[in-house]
Design an enzyme around this catalytic site. Structure first.
Site, PDB file in Angstrom:
ATOM      1  CD  GLU A 145      -5.646   5.220   0.035  1.00  0.00           C
ATOM      2  OE1 GLU A 145      -5.793   4.102   0.575  1.00  0.00           O
ATOM      3  OE2 GLU A 145      -4.766   6.025   0.372  1.00  0.00           O
TER       4      GLU A 145
ATOM      5  CG  HIS B 167      -1.831   1.148   1.329  1.00  0.00           C
ATOM      6  ND1 HIS B 167      -3.145   1.105   0.929  1.00  0.00           N
ATOM      7  CD2 HIS B 167      -1.627   2.411   1.782  1.00  0.00           C
ATOM      8  CE1 HIS B 167      -3.710   2.280   1.134  1.00  0.00           C
ATOM      9  NE2 HIS B 167      -2.801   3.094   1.667  1.00  0.00           N
ATOM     10  CD  GLU B 168       1.482   3.563   3.647  1.00  0.00           C
ATOM     11  OE1 GLU B 168       1.670   4.626   3.012  1.00  0.00           O
ATOM     12  OE2 GLU B 168       0.448   3.339   4.313  1.00  0.00           O
TER      13      GLU B 168
ATOM     14  CG  HIS C 227       0.459   6.267  -0.638  1.00  0.00           C
ATOM     15  ND1 HIS C 227      -0.535   7.026  -1.216  1.00  0.00           N
ATOM     16  CD2 HIS C 227      -0.141   5.548   0.358  1.00  0.00           C
ATOM     17  CE1 HIS C 227      -1.686   6.786  -0.599  1.00  0.00           C
ATOM     18  NE2 HIS C 227      -1.475   5.899   0.352  1.00  0.00           N
TER      19      HIS C 227
END
Length: 522
Positions: free
Chosen positions: A316, A286-287, A290
């Site tokens: 996101e 997830h990160e 980003h």
């Protein structure tokens, strides 16, 4: 008038403000990772001082003078990089100018300390310790909204969605606009209504299937997964999908996040639990999503709008795309599951790819948002959106928040928190003053579904490449469609240009039905 000289002057001034912001970002990262708790008070003063100086630089009267001088100049017209920069610089200038320096400093000071109070309150399961800080933050955010409302009304004077009698939206819209420019409360209610309507029967059908013993119980992922080996696998996967560790790093924190300090310095974090393999691995993916966006922004434009991410919803979309659409898919694990089995040879002994996929895609209503499955996650966001509206409008008193939170979870997901640590104290966002932030998570899911569907159509061999451990084509597609543009376009326009159509929740619902309907036979 020397247009080029004036343009370079204003962009230079904005870049100085961005440099101050990057300094504040380093302090924020340090505060969440390595700073001793004894430094809380001083860090609050440091954050307030930097915020005040940055505000002064970003709202200097000279910037307004230059923008006015260039307003009708050829350099400010059309779709050139210069014109796009000037449009966004003016937007930012007007929004910042609307805030008194004293309010900016007080917000920075208050939220810096409030985040540490939240950590202690959550640890001690003590909402009353945090409640005065939440009350103070709400008061400050209402002041911020009132200051910025005139800017928002000016840009949306002709909006057909305007609801003057909606007190909550009147306060919330200026805060939401800070994270997702152009988004409105009324529009979110429609989109979230479609998502709730589409998810409710799917969640119910999966629940019935689970009663019949269909699906994984998740026990496979609760075996012993040594933390150091988790870190090695997570870093290997992060590097393989494109995260550049020479321009970024991975650290440990209480609540995973990504901070883009600037060109060559993007920092992501996670937290590890030996008995929860999926928590850390998927938070890293997830990160990383980003981080890939931050690393894909044009370095030469850093410090100007064209070197910045366009919105949190689009940001996101990148994290959700890599975490869920790629990271929970069969092609990804076709390559990575054999590596995981070698890494955790004892824990995954006898496990099959099908069994592992069933475990990482297990659907079960839960209390904790960051541990939620892909199907129910948006319901967590909808709950927070509704509570934020009630809090910011004053309809819900903070004293009644724990009970209201528990009731909404029972009504929406059929689970009720036993304490505030697994209830209204589980997220850091409100302690950081991030009202208007939560909806961007679900918008990101909507955008991600549209982007991944379009990428799959544009890249016919994508699944085969992912099954070989090669994500380069997908990353290149995202670089071209999203990353390189910075803030040249508004968020919805950027997505529409990328996917060839308007914002639409249907691809998300179709994806969830296809993946989880197949797993659970519904």
């Amino acid at each position: 008038m020397d247009e080029r000289r004036l343009y370079e002057e204003v962009t230079s001034r904005i870049r100085e403000a961005a440099l101050l912001g990057s300094c504040a970002a380093v302090l924020g990262w340090d505060e969440q990772t390595y700073m001793p708790t004894g430094g809380v008070g001083l860090r609050g003063e440091q954050a307030a001082l930097l915020a005040g100086i940055q505000h002064d630089r970003a709202t200097a009267p000279r910037i307004g003078e230059v923008l006015d001088s260039l307003q009708d100049a050829p350099i400010a017209q059309g779709d050139s990089a210069e014109a796009a920069n000037l449009r966004q610089i003016r937007r930012d200038y007007e929004r910042r100018k609307a805030l008194p320096k004293s309010l900016v400093e007080e917000l920075a000071r208050t939220t810096s300390t409030a985040q540490h109070e939240w950590v202690i309150a959550r640890r001690d399961v003590d909402f009353e310790r945090f409640r005065p800080w939440l009350d103070r933050i709400l008061e400050l955010k209402r002041q911020e909204s009132a200051c910025r409302r005139v800017c928002l009304v000016g840009r949306h004077a002709c909006s057909t969605n305007e609801q003057p009698s909606d007190a909550a939206a009147t306060i919330y819209d200026p805060l939401l606009d800070d994270y997702e420019p152009g988004a409105r409360t009324a529009e979110l209610r429609v989109v979230f209504g479609e998502i709730r309507e589409g998810l409710t029967p799917l969640v119910a059908a999966i629940a019935e299937a689970r009663k019949r013993g269909v699906g994984s119980d998740g026990a496979l992922l609760r075996r012993s997964f040594p933390v150091e080996r988790q870190r090695m696998l997570a870093e290997s996967a992060a590097a393989a999908v494109g995260f550049d560790f020479e321009r970024g790093r991975l650290d440990v924190t209480a609540h995973p996040f990504c901070t883009g300090i600037g060109p060559g310095d993007v920092r992501i974090t996670t937290k590890y639990d030996e008995r929860k393999f999926d928590d850390a691995f998927f938070s890293v993916l997830h990160e990383v999503g980003h981080g890939l966006y931050e690393q894909g922004l044009p370095d030469a434009a850093w410090g100007s709008p064209l070197g910045e991410a366009v919105s949190l919803g689009v940001h996101e979309s990148q994290s959700r795309l890599w975490e869920n659409f790629v990271g929970r898919g069969r092609p990804f694990w076709t390559y990575w599951f054999p590596i995981a089995r070698r890494t955790f040879h004892d824990s995954l002994q006898g496990a099959s790819l099908d069994g592992f996929l069933a475990a990482v895609n297990r659907v079960e209503p839960s209390l904790i948002r960051i541990q939620a499955d892909e199907v129910t996650y948006n319901l967590h966001i909808i709950i927070r959106f509704e509570l934020e509206l009630a809090l910011i409008s004053g309809e819900l008193n903070t004293a009644d928040l724990p009970a209201a939170w528990a009731d909404k979870y029972a009504e929406t997901l059929g689970v009720r928190p036993s304490n505030v640590a697994e209830g209204c104290l589980q997220d850091v966002h409100w302690s950081a003053g991030l009202f208007g932030y939560f909806p961007t998570y679900s918008l990101g899911n909507v955008y991600a579904a549209q982007l991944f569907a379009k990428a799959t159509a544009d890249l016919p061999g994508l699944e085969d490449e992912l099954a070989k451990g090669d994500a380069s084509a997908l990353l290149a597609w995202l670089r071209d469609k999203i990353h390189r543009h910075g803030r040249r376009y508004e968020p919805t326009e950027l997505i529409e240009r990328a996917v060839g159509g308007p914002i639409d929740a249907k691809p998300l619902l179709t994806h969830l039905q296809r993946r989880y309907g197949g797993l659970y036979g519904v």
